[in-house]
Write an enzyme that holds these catalytic residues in place. Sequence first.
Site, mmCIF file in Angstrom:
data_model
loop_
_atom_site.group_PDB
_atom_site.id
_atom_site.type_symbol
_atom_site.label_atom_id
_atom_site.label_comp_id
_atom_site.label_asym_id
_atom_site.label_seq_id
_atom_site.Cartn_x
_atom_site.Cartn_y
_atom_site.Cartn_z
ATOM 1 N N ASP A 1 1.288 -1.320 0.208
ATOM 2 C CA ASP A 1 -0.075 0.168 -0.398
ATOM 3 C C ASP A 1 1.357 1.335 0.002
ATOM 4 O OD1 ASP A 1 -1.725 2.172 0.617
ATOM 5 O OD2 ASP A 1 -2.556 0.947 1.626
ATOM 6 N N SER B 1 0.553 12.927 -15.730
ATOM 7 C CA SER B 1 -0.626 12.809 -16.709
ATOM 8 C C SER B 1 -0.713 14.537 -17.081
ATOM 9 C CB SER B 1 -1.911 13.306 -15.807
ATOM 10 O OG SER B 1 -2.963 13.445 -16.450
ATOM 11 N N TYR C 1 -6.983 16.743 -8.444
ATOM 12 C CA TYR C 1 -6.238 15.813 -8.876
ATOM 13 C C TYR C 1 -5.000 16.035 -9.729
ATOM 14 C CZ TYR C 1 -5.469 12.268 -12.794
ATOM 15 O OH TYR C 1 -4.557 11.387 -14.050
ATOM 16 N N LYS D 1 -0.465 15.946 -10.052
ATOM 17 C CA LYS D 1 0.336 14.823 -11.475
ATOM 18 C C LYS D 1 1.104 16.751 -11.564
ATOM 19 C CE LYS D 1 -1.981 11.391 -11.583
ATOM 20 N NZ LYS D 1 -0.706 10.486 -11.502
#
Length: 273
Positions: free
Chosen positions: A59, A137, A150, A154
């Site tokens: 994890d 991304s 998000y 990135k």
Amino acid sequence: MKYVYGKNVFLTGGSSGIGLATAELFAANGYTVFAASRNPTAATRTFPGGGEIRPVKLDVRAMKSIGAAAESVLAEADIGIVIHCAGVGIACPGEDFPEDAVTGLIDTNFNGVLRVNSRFLPALRLRKGGICVIVGSVGGVFSIPFQSHYCASKAALISYSKALRMELRDFGVRVSLVSPGDTATDFTTARKYEIDEDSPYYSTCIKSVKKMENDEQNGRPPLSVAQTILRLCTRRNPPAQTVVGFDYKLLVFLRRLMPDRLVEFILRRMYLG
């Protein structure tokens, strides 16, 4: 196949999406891939030509879990390639702070990379050669409405990877960031909506994110990203950042030339218009 950094790979996010596609492609090309995920399969998969995918329970949000995995893997293999594919997404307005969701996102997408690197990069340094590939991304370049958290995670990886690349160069360790655009994976269906129905943003958020999700599901297959990662791992001097797909390469290039107001206008038309 040129095994510039050896044939042993450690990879996160190996149970689905880009991570699984990358693990399978490397194994099909003769690599031994230690594919880490929270819920790995039980059995090792073997491929023609001698490649393998060996599941590892890990994890990225838990240092104890990473430490145990690193101790086991590094005792078993001379890891020369580290690939970061683990990631999560949420959808919500930028003014909102669903604390558990945002903390979990940053803990996975950014802090998870730092944690894993803290245990595996010393081994690459000591062997005086290796490569660390981080999957980012194009969202780190283009901020998308209702994806602010998000995109921020990135964007942080872009800055981090560039600094890390300079720090490790004298030790023979390369760092390269891969930035996919819309990619058809289960990442889309796993995205969580962190917005209440009574929010003034609710209808706009749902419409915008559904448009984005449609683009994702009609995007490139994860194999296209895996192929980019494999090519980078056969180069002694890979680039600092690679955008996947000619169309996205062109967009990122044009971003450097366009004023911010024009970029904002285009993105608004795409996702809010």
